[in-house]
Design an enzyme around this catalytic site. Structure first.
Site, short mmCIF file in Angstrom:
data_model
loop_
_atom_site.label_atom_id
_atom_site.label_comp_id
_atom_site.label_asym_id
_atom_site.label_seq_id
_atom_site.Cartn_x
_atom_site.Cartn_y
_atom_site.Cartn_z
N HIS A 1 22.80 -55.44 -46.17
CA HIS A 1 23.01 -55.26 -44.74
C HIS A 1 23.62 -56.49 -44.10
O HIS A 1 24.34 -56.38 -43.09
CB HIS A 1 21.68 -54.90 -44.06
N ARG B 1 20.33 -30.72 -25.06
CA ARG B 1 19.30 -29.72 -25.36
C ARG B 1 17.94 -30.30 -24.98
O ARG B 1 17.48 -31.25 -25.61
CB ARG B 1 19.32 -29.36 -26.85
N ARG C 1 21.09 -28.60 -20.35
CA ARG C 1 20.68 -27.19 -20.46
C ARG C 1 19.18 -27.10 -20.25
O ARG C 1 18.41 -27.81 -20.90
CB ARG C 1 21.06 -26.63 -21.84
N GLU D 1 26.73 -16.62 -23.20
CA GLU D 1 26.31 -16.39 -24.58
C GLU D 1 26.24 -14.91 -24.95
O GLU D 1 26.20 -14.57 -26.12
CB GLU D 1 24.93 -17.02 -24.81
N ASN E 1 28.34 -19.97 -30.56
CA ASN E 1 27.47 -19.53 -31.65
C ASN E 1 26.78 -18.21 -31.29
O ASN E 1 26.82 -17.23 -32.03
CB ASN E 1 26.42 -20.59 -31.96
N ASP E 2 26.11 -18.19 -30.12
CA ASP E 2 25.41 -16.97 -29.71
C ASP E 2 26.38 -15.89 -29.27
O ASP E 2 26.13 -14.70 -29.48
CB ASP E 2 24.42 -17.29 -28.58
N ARG F 1 23.04 -14.77 -36.82
CA ARG F 1 23.74 -15.90 -37.42
C ARG F 1 22.88 -16.67 -38.40
O ARG F 1 23.39 -17.55 -39.12
CB ARG F 1 24.26 -16.84 -36.34
N CYS G 1 30.74 -25.17 -25.94
CA CYS G 1 29.83 -26.17 -26.52
C CYS G 1 29.27 -25.71 -27.86
O CYS G 1 28.34 -26.32 -28.38
CB CYS G 1 28.68 -26.47 -25.55
#
Length: 880
Positions: free
Chosen positions: A483, A593, A635, A740, A763-764, A774, A811
Site C-alpha cells: 500500500h 436509494r 427516492r 416504472e 429495470n422495472d 427480472r 436511472c
C-alpha cells in the site's frame, strides 16, 4: 492453561517437523508434542505408529484444558484409539481425535489454542482447513461433544474454511464473478464487508472449495479472491435476500472501480511479487555510481538524500506487562477505546488524503476495518483474560499472528496486507503506550526536495509525504503491491523497492542523489551528462502532469451535444457510493436509494436518525464544498413485498404475498402509512437545510394520477410546516416520480401536470412491460430492455417531458451501458444516472456522436421488430 496438541504420524521426523512448525504459530504458549513413528526391537525408529508414544505425548500435553490429537493416515487411527483405552476415564473425556489435514490443521489449531479457546473450538478450527470434498469423505473419528460454553468465543480463525453447516435449502445463494483487476484486494473487500454489515444476515463465501464466513475484513482477504474467479455466496438470516441483492449490485458495479484498470501514463507498474529478487550491487559507469532495485512507481527525480527510520512499532518486540486479575475488565475497555479511537483517526486520514490521492485513500478506511474486525477484538480480549497481561501486548501478539497468516498467502497482493495490519495495530498501541513525539515529525518538517531512503515505509508514513518536497522514494523492503507503493503512485512520486541494504550505510544525509525509477536505478554519484538527462525527464513529467490536470478539468465540464445539455449522474445506496460518485466526477446523484436506512436495523429509524444519515450521504458527495455541486435526487423508501425488511414487518406483517412484485411496495406503503412518508420528507428537508444541497425528491411505483396528487398534498403540507418553523428550509424542492409501470408511461401527459420531473426506472419498466420477473433466470432471454416495446414507452415519456418542459432521466441499468446510453439520448432522455464507475465510458461514448446521429439511430430502433434487430443496428451505427 491452553489446549494441548499431539501430532501422530508414521514418520518420527514428519511429526517433529509439523510440531515445530505449529509451535512457531503458538509462540511457545501451547504444548505441542510429536508422537511419530515406532521402534524396532533394538529401539531404533522405524515407520509406523505407537500407542505407547501417543499415550506419553497426551499426558505431557494435557494441562487440564484438553488435548487434540491430529493423525496422518491408516494405522494412526487404530493406535490413537488404543492409546485412549490406556487413559483413565476422566482424562479420556478431555481428549479428541481429529482427521484434519495434518500440517494445515496443526497450524490452525495451534493459533486457536494459543488464544485460550476451548477444545471444541480448536478442533473446529483444525478441521475447517480441509477441502470441502475431503471433509465430505472423512467423518470425524470421534464425535464433537461441546459441553463447554463457547457461545461467546470466536472460533473461526481467519483464512480457514467453514464447517459444513451451509445447507442450500436453508440459505439464499448466488454466484458472482469478480472482475476487479486485482481481485478482492483491500478497497473492494472493505466495500464488501461494509455492505454485509448493513444487513441482519450471515454471509459465507466459497472459493475453490474453501469456505469463510464474512465476519470482518481479514476473513475475506484471507481467501485471496482474484480477478476472473467465480465465488459462491451463501446468505441466511432475516435479511438474506436483500443482502445478496445489495452484494450483487456492488459486484456488478465492479466495486466502483474501472472494469479494466489501465496503466495511468507510465506511473503504474504491473503487479509483481512482494518478495523481490536480490538487488544488484553498486557499479560505476561513465562517472556515475548506481544501485539497483525494483520499480514500484516510475519516473525520475533529483534531490538530497533523507535517511528515515519507519515509525511503526515492531509488534513482536512489544514487551508484555502483567496485570492483576482485578484489572482485566478495565484493560479490556482500554483496548476497545484505543481501537475505536484509532479507527476514527484512520477514517479521518482517509478523508484528508482523498483530496490528493483520490480513491486510494480508501487504504486507510480498510485499515480502520481491520481494527474493527470482530475476530481481532475477541482474540485480543481473550488473550488479556487468559494471560492477565496489558492491552498493548495482547493486541501486538494477536495482530502479529493475524498478519503472519496473511503474509503466508500465495498471492503477493494479499500477502502484502500483513503490513497494513501491523501498521494499524501499531497506531492503536501508541495510544495504549504513548511513545512521545514520533519520527513522523521528520516527514512533516521537510523544507527542501528530498529523496527518501528507508528500510521500509508504512502507509501511515507515505500518507504524510508531500510530492513537492519528497520527489523520490527508495526502500529496502516492500514491493509494487504494498500500500505504500500504491500511495506513492497515487501521489506521483517515483519509487524503488528492494535496493541493497548496504545503500543505507553507503549514503549520508544531505548527499545529492538521482533516481531513475523507470530503469530501477538510484545514483549516489551523478555525472554531468546524467544530471542533464534526469533534469530533462523531470521537466517532461511536470508537463505531463499539467496535461492530466487539464484533462481532468475537461471531464468535469458539462456535456453539451448540439446545444442540448446532457446531465451525467450517479446511482448510490449510501455514504461510500456517494464518495465514489464524487470521485468519478458525477454531476449529481440521480438516484439515492433510501433503503440503506433499514439495512442494519430491526426498527424503523426515527426522524433525527434519518436526518443524520442523509447528512452523511449528502456531505460525502459534496465533499468540502459548502454548496451543492449538483442535484441530489432522493427516492423515497422503495421496499415492501419484493424487498422484505425486518423493520417493516410490524407494519406489513410477515405473511408472504403471492405476487410480491405486484404487491404492497414502493409508494403504496407510504400511502397506506402516511406518517412514515411525512417523517421521511421532514428528515430530507432538514438535512438539505443543514448541508445546502440541491434536493430533489421522487416517489417509486407511481401508477395513477390520484397517487401523485395525494403525495404532493402531503409534501406541500410538510414543506409549509417546516418553512414556518425555520427559515433555512429550501424554498423549492422539485417532486418527481419514477416511471416504472406501463400505466405511468401511458398517463405521462396527465402525470406531467403534477410532477416536476420523470425518472425512468428501466429495470422495472422492462419487467412490467414484458410481464417478466427480472430475478427469474429462466426468463433471462426475455428480459431485455432493447425490446422495441420498452423503447417506445421510453420515447413516449421523453416526448411528453419535452413538451411539458420537464426533465426526463433514466436511472436503470440501461444508463450504465455506453451503447444504450447513446440510444437513450436519441430517444430524448436528457439525464442519465448510472453506477459511478460507468461515467467515463458513457461520457466518452456520447462525445463520439452528434445528437442528430443518435436521434436518427433511435428512430430506426423503435421501428425494429425484435431486440436482436435493435442490438445489431446499434452495434453497426455506433461502431462506425
Amino acid at each position: 492453561m491452553t489446549v494441548g496438541l499431539v501430532i501422530v504420524s508414521h514418520s518420527t521426523q514428519l511429526a517433529k517437523g509439523v510440531a515445530e512448525l505449529a509451535a512457531q504459530m503458538a509462540h511457545g504458549q501451547v504444548a505441542i508434542l510429536p508422537a511419530g513413528g515406532s521402534s524396532d526391537e533394538s529401539g531404533d525408529d522405524i515407520l509406523g505408529t505407537s500407542a505407547d508414544r501417543i499415550v506419553q505425548a497426551i499426558q505431557e500435553a494435557d494441562s487440564g484444558s484438553g488435548v487434540l490429537v491430529l493423525l496422518d493416515m491408516g494405522s494412526a487411527i487404530l493406535s490413537a484409539e488404543t492409546a485412549l483405552d490406556f487413559l483413565d476415564e476422566e482424562q479420556r473425556q478431555h481428549v479428541q481425535l481429529s482427521y484434519a489435514p495434518l500440517v494445515e490443521g496443526a497450524i490452525s489449531a495451534a493459533l486457536e489454542a494459543s488464544l485460550g479457546h476451548t477444545l471444541a473450538a480448536v478442533r473446529q478450527a483444525a478441521e475447517q482447513t480441509g477441502q470441502i470434498e475431503q471433509l465430505l469423505r472423512l467423518k470425524p473419528v470421534t464425535p464433537v461433544e461441546d459441553t463447554e460454553n463457547t457461545t461467546n468465543v470466536p472460533v473461526d480463525a481467519i483464512g480457514v474454511e467453514q464447517p459444513l453447516s451451509v445447507q442450500p435449502d436453508e440459505t439464499h445463494t448466488a454466484q458472482f464473478t469478480i472482475t476487479n483487476s486485482a481481485g478482492l484486494h483491500a478497497r473492494p473487500a472493505s466495500l464488501f464487508v461494509q455492505t454485509v454489515a448493513r444487513f441482519h444476515a450471515k454471509i459465507t463465501i466459497e472459493r475453490n472449495g474453501r469456505f469463510s464466513e464474512v465476519t470482518g475484513l481479514m476473513s475475506l482477504l484471507s481467501l485471496s479472491i482474484r480477478q476472473g474467479e467465480t465465488i459462491t455466496v451463501y446468505a441466511s438470516g432475516p435479511e438474506a435476500g436483500v443482502a445478496l441483492a445489495a452484494l450483487r449490485e456492488l459486484v456488478e458495479a465492479n466495486f466502483y472501480e474501472p472494469v479494466q484498470i489501465e496503466t495511468v501514463t507510465k506511473n503504474v507498474p504491473p503487479p509483481s511479487p512482494t518478495v523481490l529478487a536480490p538487488a544488484k550491487k553498486s557499479s560505476s559507469s561513465q562517472g556515475s555510481t548506481s544501485w539497483y532495485g525494483t520499480p514500484t512507481s516510475t519516473g525520475a527525480a533529483l534531490g538530497s538524500a533523507l535517511l528515515y527510520t519507519p515509525s511503526a512499532l515492531q509488534l513482536e518486540h512489544i514487551e508484555r506487562h502483567p496485570i492483576l486479575p482485578a484489572q482485566i475488565v478495565d484493560e479490556q475497555q482500554r483496548l476497545r477505546d484505543a481501537l475505536q479511537r484509532t479507527s476514527m483517526e484512520l477514517e479521518q486520514l482517509a478523508h484528508d488524503a482523498r483530496q490528493y490521492v483520490g480513491k486510494d485513500a480508501a487504504i486507510f478506511s480498510a485499515q480502520a476495518l481491520m481494527l474493527g474486525d470482530p475476530q481481532l477484538l475477541n482474540d485480543a480480549l481473550t488473550y488479556i483474560t487468559h494471560n492477565t497481561c496489558d492491552a498493548a501486548s495482547a493486541l501486538a501478539d494477536v495482530a502479529e499472528r493475524h498478519a503472519a497468516i496473511l503474509a503466508q498467502l500465495e498471492d503477493p497482493l494479499f500477502a502484502a496486507r500483513a503490513t497494513d495490519v501491523r501498521d494499524a495495530a501499531s497506531r492503536a498501541i501508541a495510544h495504549l503506550r504513548p511513545q512521545g513525539e514520533t519520527l513522523q515529525q521528520q516527514l512533516r518538517d521537510i523544507k527542501e526536495p528530498v529523496i527518501l531512503i528507508a528500510p521500509d515505509l508504512t502507509p501511515s508514513d507515505t500518507a504524510l509525504l508531500r510530492p513537492d518536497m519528497v520527489v523520490g522514494i527508495c526502500t529496502v523492503q516492500g514491493g509494487p503491491t504494498a500500500h505504500a507503493a500504491i500511495l506513492a503512485r497515487a501521489l506521483g512520486i517515483p519509487a524503488l523497492a528492494g535496493v541493497p541494504e548496504e545503500l543505507l550505510q553507503a549514503i549520508h544525509a544531505g548527499q545529492e542523489v538521482g533516481l531513475d525509477a523507470d530503469k530501477g536505478v538510484i545514483y549516489t554519484r551523478i555525472a554531468p551528462k546524467l544530471r542533464k538527462e534526469l533534469t530533462r525527464r523531470i521537466m517532461e513529467q511536470q508537463h505531463a502532469q499539467e496535461e492530466r490536470k487539464a484533462r481532468a478539468r475537461q471531464a468535469a465540464e458539462p456535456l453539451v451535444l448540439d446545444g442540448q445539455r446532457i446531465l451525467l449522474l450517479a446511482n448510490v445506496g449510501g455514504k461510500v457510493e456517494a464518495e465514489a460518485a464524487r470521485e468519478w466526477q458525477a454531476e449529481g446523484i440521480g438516484l439515492l436509494r433510501t433503503e440503506f436506512l433499514l439495512a442494519n436495523t430491526a426498527q424503523l429509524p426515527d426522524e433525527a436518525e434519518q436526518r443524520q444519515r442523509y447528512i452523511q450521504v449528502f456531505r460525502a458527495f459534496m465533499g468540502d464544498q459548502k454548496a451543492s455541486k449538483g442535484p441530489i435526487v432522493v427516492r423515497t423508501l422503495d421496499a415492501g413485498a419484493d424487498k422484505p425488511m425486518p423493520a417493516l414487518q410490524a407494519l406489513l406483517g410477515s405473511t408472504p404475498e403471492a405476487n410480491p412484485a405486484l404487491g404492497v411496495r414502493g409508494i403504496r406503503i407510504h400511502l397506506a402509512h402516511q406518517e412514515l412518508l411525512e417523517q421521511q420528507l421532514r428528515a430530507l428537508l432538514l438535512a438539505a437545510a443543514d448541508t445546502g444541497c440541491e434536493l430533489h425528491i421522487m416517489c417509486p411505483m407511481i401508477t395513477t394520477v390520484t397517487e401523485l396528487r395525494t403525495v404532493r398534498a402531503i409534501f406541500a403540507r410538510v414543506h409549509n410546516e417546516l418553512r414556518q418553523q425555520q427559515g433555512n428550509i429550501p424554498t423549492h424542492v422539485p417532486l418527481g416520480i419514477m416511471v416504472e409501470v406501463p400505466a405511468a408511461a401511458i398517463m405521462a401527459p396527465e402525470l406531467a401536470e403534477e410532477a416536476d420531473f420523470f425518472s425512468i426506472g428501466s429495470n422495472d419498466l422492462t419487467q412490467y412491460t414484458l410481464a417478466c420477473d427480472r430475478t427469474n433466470t429462466a426468463l433471462s432471454a426475455l428480459y431485455n430492455s432493447m425490446e422495441p416495446a420498452v423503447l417506445r414507452l421510453i420515447r413516449q415519456v421523453a416526448h411528453i417531458g419535452r413538451l411539458a418542459d420537464k426533465p426526463v432521466a433514466v436511472c436503470g441499468e440501461m444508463a450504465s451501458d455506453p451503447m444504450l446510453a447513446a440510444l437513450l439520448v436519441g430517444l430524448g432522455v436528457t439525464e442519465l444516472s448510472m453506477t459511478p464507475n460507468a461515467l467515463p465510458n458513457v461520457r466518452a461514448s456520447l462525445t463520439r456522436h452528434t445528437l442528430a446521429a443518435m436521434t436518427e439511430l433511435a428512430e430506426r430502433a423503435i421501428a425494429m421488430h425484435t431486440a436482436a434487430d435493435v442490438k445489431m443496428l446499434c452495434e453497426q451505427v455506433l461502431a462506425s
